[in-house]
Motif scaffolding. Structure first.
Motif: not given
Length: 132
Positions: A22-48
């Motif tokens: 499932p971590e692989v799916i998370e990485v693929i989805a995160g990269i795909a979401a960041n590719e979209v114009s208008g996305v500033a960043n993704m929400r993460g926790n303090i550690a990330s």
């Protein structure tokens, strides 16, 4: 989500099994979401956020994958740029994640939920501020 849970993606087991974490799916989805114009960043926790400041980018940040009986559900937590059309950008995020995962893993996704958790307002540069 169980850490040892893997998705079996091969139907023909004559040569062996193909499993995707499932971590692989998370990485693929995160990269795909960041590719979209208008996305500033993704929400993460303090550690990330600290890890990214030290130079290591976490691509699965802001993405949660849930494996259910019906299939795969993805939740994306994102911050968008100020002034963009939120419904249009969210639809593009969903489309990009779905097509990217379909092309790379051949997995069918039940739903992709986009949660807009903030708006990034572009800060004015030091040059544009009037001098005192």
């Amino acid at each position: 989500m169980d850490e040892n849970q893997l998705l079996n993606v091969s139907e023909d087991n004559s040569l062996g099994r193909v499993e995707i974490a499932p971590e692989v799916i998370e990485v693929i989805a995160g990269i795909a979401a960041n590719e979209v114009s208008g996305v500033a960043n993704m929400r993460g926790n303090i550690a990330s956020n600290v890890t990214e400041r030290l130079g290591k980018k976490k691509h699965g940040k802001g993405v949660k994958v849930e494996l259910t009986e019906e299939g795969i559900e993805i939740d994306v937590y994102t911050v968008l740029d100020y002034g963009v059309s939120i419904p249009k950008v969210c639809e593009k995020i969903q489309d990009n994640i779905r097509t990217t995962l379909k092309n790379m893993t051949a997995l069918e996704i039940i739903e992709i939920n986009v949660h807009v958790v903030g708006v990034q307002i572009e800060e004015k540069s030091e040059e544009s501020k009037p001098e005192k």
